[in-house]
Design an enzyme around this catalytic site. Structure first.
Site: not given
Ligand code: NI
Length: 173
Positions: A46, A51, A94-95, A136-137, A140
């Site tokens: 995701g 991001q 998380c990236l 989670h997304e 963000h």
């Molecule tokens: Ni994330």
């Protein structure tokens, strides 16, 4: 299509409130393609627009069913959780939060209202792991990272670690 730079904590763009999307044009379609490419390159399941430094309400999630086949992604524009039930605890990473995974408490099942790439209103239900990814997304888009769901102690330890990395980058000696 091109792979974009992924912004990492504590970059301010990850904390900004995102703008609603009202223009469903080629630029939006291109942004979705870039996000999908960046997500699969990372690799991740995701990705949210902040991001890659874009402060708009857009997420892309992996919906590949057959691991042998072509990867399939789905964009959700202006997504919002409209119903939820139950709780689950699962491991997250998380990236944008390097070198950390931790268990987070989330809703077990959710309904998400969103718009597709044509601007049509849609709704979907998700549970278990897919519901975790969506929560989670969507977090963000509100400037929330999974570390915000951890205990203050765990969060403080992680912030300390990041500060140490930053000092080492500035002064590699
Ligand atoms: Ni994330």
């Amino acid at each position: 299509m091109s792979i974009q730079k992924i912004f990492k904590f504590p970059e301010p763009v990850l904390r900004q409130k995102t703008e609603n999307i009202s223009l469903f044009d080629d630029n939006l379609a291109k942004l979705v393609q870039d996000m999908a490419e960046t997500m699969y390159d990372a690799p991740g399941v995701g990705l949210a627009a902040p991001q890659i430094g874009r402060s708009v309400k857009l997420i892309v999630v992996d919906i590949t069913k057959d691991k042998e086949g072509e990867p399939q992604h789905m964009p959700l524009v202006n997504p919002e959780i409209v119903a939820h039930e139950g709780t689950q605890i699962d491991e997250e990473g998380c990236l944008s939060v390097i070198d950390l995974t931790a268990t987070v408490k989330r809703h077990k099942k959710i309904s998400v209202a969103y718009q597709d790439l044509q601007g049509q209103a849609q709704e979907l239900s998700a549970e278990d792991r897919f519901a975790v990814v969506l929560q989670h997304e969507i977090d963000h888009l509100n400037g929330i990272l999974f570390i915000d769901h951890l205990s203050p102690l765990k969060r403080a330890l992680y912030k300390k670690k990041v500060k140490k990395w930053q000092r080492e980058e500035e002064d590699p000696s």
